[in-house]
Scaffold this motif. Structure first.
Motif: not given
Length: 632
Positions: A319, A330, A334, A353, A358
């Motif tokens: 990420t 977060c 990710n 990512f 997601k």
């Protein structure tokens, strides 16, 4: 006479004044020592404490140099700390006067030149211009110690200084003991701090320290990247070679990761076989990808464990971050999602990512949550797709297919929820329900003049349940039907994998009960006809991908024809899946395919529609009618 009285009074007053002065000096000295002790009690190490003791003494005893000497376990004396090199001694074998001081006999030495056993001479170390000294022990310590204060003046120290030093020494002893305890406590605290922030196996930062560093980096401006690195098939290493070998591999991987990264980067072991990396100096996707390539290459280098050569593999989730735009939680989520994607795509790769990942994972989480109640809430239903004879085009059997939700409100597709159910284990209960429900509904459609059977899909996870064969036997017995009327469709993964004892026992027991077997989606994985020869089964289902490609080229058509011919030579009947056009139907019949299934012939329909379909087909006694129906 009067003059004598006055003189005596004057002397008495002077004596009182001298006593008061001595009392004042003594009081000031004690106050100074008490103040010094307060400072001593703030010391956190023994070495610091030694310096504080000498500093406190210097305020009340007029020495030119001072030292604290410690006796070792071997019996020799050495200087621990000194204010002047003239009192620095090492391994004095015959301490003499100092040895007597250690035994509790402190002394004030008026002339060092007349003391024959002063250690400076024995040790060959010049005492310089030192002429007098006062010596006293620090009693009650595990390592015996002595305090020495020396002066360049002869007879510099009086009995009052010796008494003061002797009064101070027990207090100093307590301070040294406390400092030793504090030092041990600090060592323990440092160890606990290390244990709390570093991984004991690899020496790398652990999850706690990683979170702290990530939070610090994220709180500042600037771009950085977070990688989650997970070893592929690490469980196999532990199972095959033992956990000690697995620990060696983890340590080696930690070292290899550290060797690839820069000084400003962070690598941590998060637990198990998962590592995490913070990249600071890579500012573009291409630069991050280049680091990931290096990581995979380095990890993939062979490792020798238990005299066996192992080539480790890893998957990486990436990420890209910009400071203060996302929370630490977060960011890590990710990276974890990207890692999951890399694993799902076949491992040994890296994935960056994106929001689509997601969304897929959120949907998967929703499925996992809803699966827990779907069966009890009767949210599943079955539909049935006929499988037709290649010769007569009459329905030979029905395949039961599970659906989630009403026909006009499908909740999740089978290719979405079945893999999740296999991971969570819910597939075991779902599979039993499918068999029971299919038999229950099928008994209402069976026509006397049609010898049909029903096919149900069985998951790999079900086959690894040691109770499966017994559970299936109970179901067919309760409905009073023969197991030979049920065909169990097995995934090609079972064909291609190594069959363990539980799976083998289930297959043999189910075969002994009379169940039929079909191998689904053949050709999509790594299975072969050699594998089929080792397993019980009578039917092979050719995957739709081969059926779709056979009209695109002669080679593909020849491949399908060869698969049909070879399977039939092995005594297997062949079902072609995914027949969607008249051309495919005609070509497969020309190849001599035994059975056909697909949307061109019939779509999956609910039980009520199957009853109508079967009754209609029971009236079509002529194959010519079938030919006309399907446009031949």
């Amino acid at each position: 006479m009067q003059e004598n009285n006055h003189e005596a009074l004057r002397e008495a007053l002077l004596h009182v004044e001298r006593l008061r002065e001595k009392e004042r000096v003594a009081r000031e000295q004690m106050e100074t020592l008490i103040t010094g002790l307060q400072i001593l009690n703030e010391s956190s190490s023994v070495a610091e404490m030694y310096h504080e003791i000498l500093g406190s003494l210097q305020k009340v005893i007029p020495f030119d140099c001072a030292a604290i000497l410690v006796r070792s376990a071997g019996g020799t004396l050495s200087t621990a700390v000194c204010t002047d090199e003239r009192l620095r001694f090492s391994n004095i074998v015959s301490p003499g006067v100092l040895e007597r001081a250690l035994k509790g006999r402190g002394s004030a030495i008026t002339d060092l030149t007349k003391v024959s056993d002063w250690p400076a001479r024995d040790a060959g170390i010049s005492s310089g211009e030192l002429r007098s000294a006062v010596v006293t022990p620090l009693p009650g310590l595990a390592e015996p110690m002595v305090v020495v204060c020396a002066s360049v003046e002869r007879a510099r120290f009086k009995k009052s200084e010796l008494k003061l030093l002797q009064t101070f020494s027990p207090l100093a002893t307590q301070a040294v003991q406390r400092a030793g305890e504090m030092e041990e406590l600090n060592i323990l605290v440092n160890k606990l701090d290390y244990y709390a922030h570093f991984d004991m196996l690899t020496g790398l930062p652990n999850r706690t320290l990683f979170d702290v560093r990530l939070a610090d980096i994220n709180s500042a401006d600037g771009n950085f990247s977070v990688l989650f690195v997970d070893l592929d098939n690490f469980k196999m290493v532990n199972d095959s070679f033992g956990h000690s070998a697995g620990d060696i591999l983890l340590s080696e991987v930690g070292f290899r990761l550290s060797s690839v990264l820069g000084a400003s980067d962070t690598v941590a072991r998060m637990g198990g076989d998962e590592f995490a990396v913070i990249l600071r100096d890579q500012h573009s996707v291409e630069e991050v990808y280049a680091v990931c390539e290096k990581i995979l290459q380095r990890i993939n280098e062979p490792v020798f464990l238990a005299k066996s050569r192992i080539e480790p593999g890893a998957s990486i989730g990436i990420t890209l971050c910009s400071g203060r735009t996302e929370t630490v939680q977060c960011i890590m989520q990710n990276a974890d999602i990207a890692l999951y994607e890399a694993k799902a795509l076949g491992r040994a790769r890296y994935c960056l990512f994106n929001l689509e990942m997601k969304a897929r994972l959120d949907r998967r989480s929703d499925i996992e949550s809803c699966l827990k109640v779907a069966l009890n809430e009767e949210e599943f239903r079955l539909v049935y797709q006929p499988i037709y004879s290649g010769d007569s085009l009459q329905c030979h059997k029905l395949e039961a297919l599970i659906r989630w939700g009403a026909e006009d409100a499908i909740r999740y597709r089978p290719d979405e929820f079945i893999p999740v159910a296999e991971v969570t284990g819910e597939i075991r209960a779902i599979g039993l329900w499918v068999l029971s429900e299919a038999i229950s509904e099928w008994q209402h459609w069976l026509l006397d003049d049609q010898a049909r059977c029903i096919a149900v899909n069985v998951s790999d996870v079900q086959l690894r349940d040691p109770d499966l064969a017994g559970q299936f036997h109970t179901i067919v017995s309760d409905f009073g039907i023969s197991a030979s009327q049920i065909e169990l469709e097995l995934s090609e993964r079972i064909v291609a994998s190594n069959i363990d004892q539980v799976v083998s026992a289930n297959l043999n027991n189910l075969k002994a009960q009379g169940f039929q077997f079909a191998y689904d989606d053949f050709g999509t994985g790594q299975s072969s006809f050699m594998h089929l020869q080792k397993l019980p089964g009578s039917t092979l289902k050719i995957d739709q991908s081969f059926v779709n490609s056979m009209i695109e080229s002669d080679e593909a058509g020849k491949l399908v024809a060869g698969m049909i011919d070879f399977a039939q030579r092995l005594g297997l009947t062949v079902v072609a899946e995914g027949v969607e056009t008249a051309v495919q139907l005609e070509q497969l019949r020309a190849f001599g395919c035994d059975y056909l299934q697909g949307y061109f012939l019939a779509r999956p329909v609910p039980a009520s529609a199957i009853r109508v379909l079967l009754r209609a087909e029971s009236n079509d006694v002529s194959a010519d009618v079938k030919e006309q129906r399907y446009g031949q």
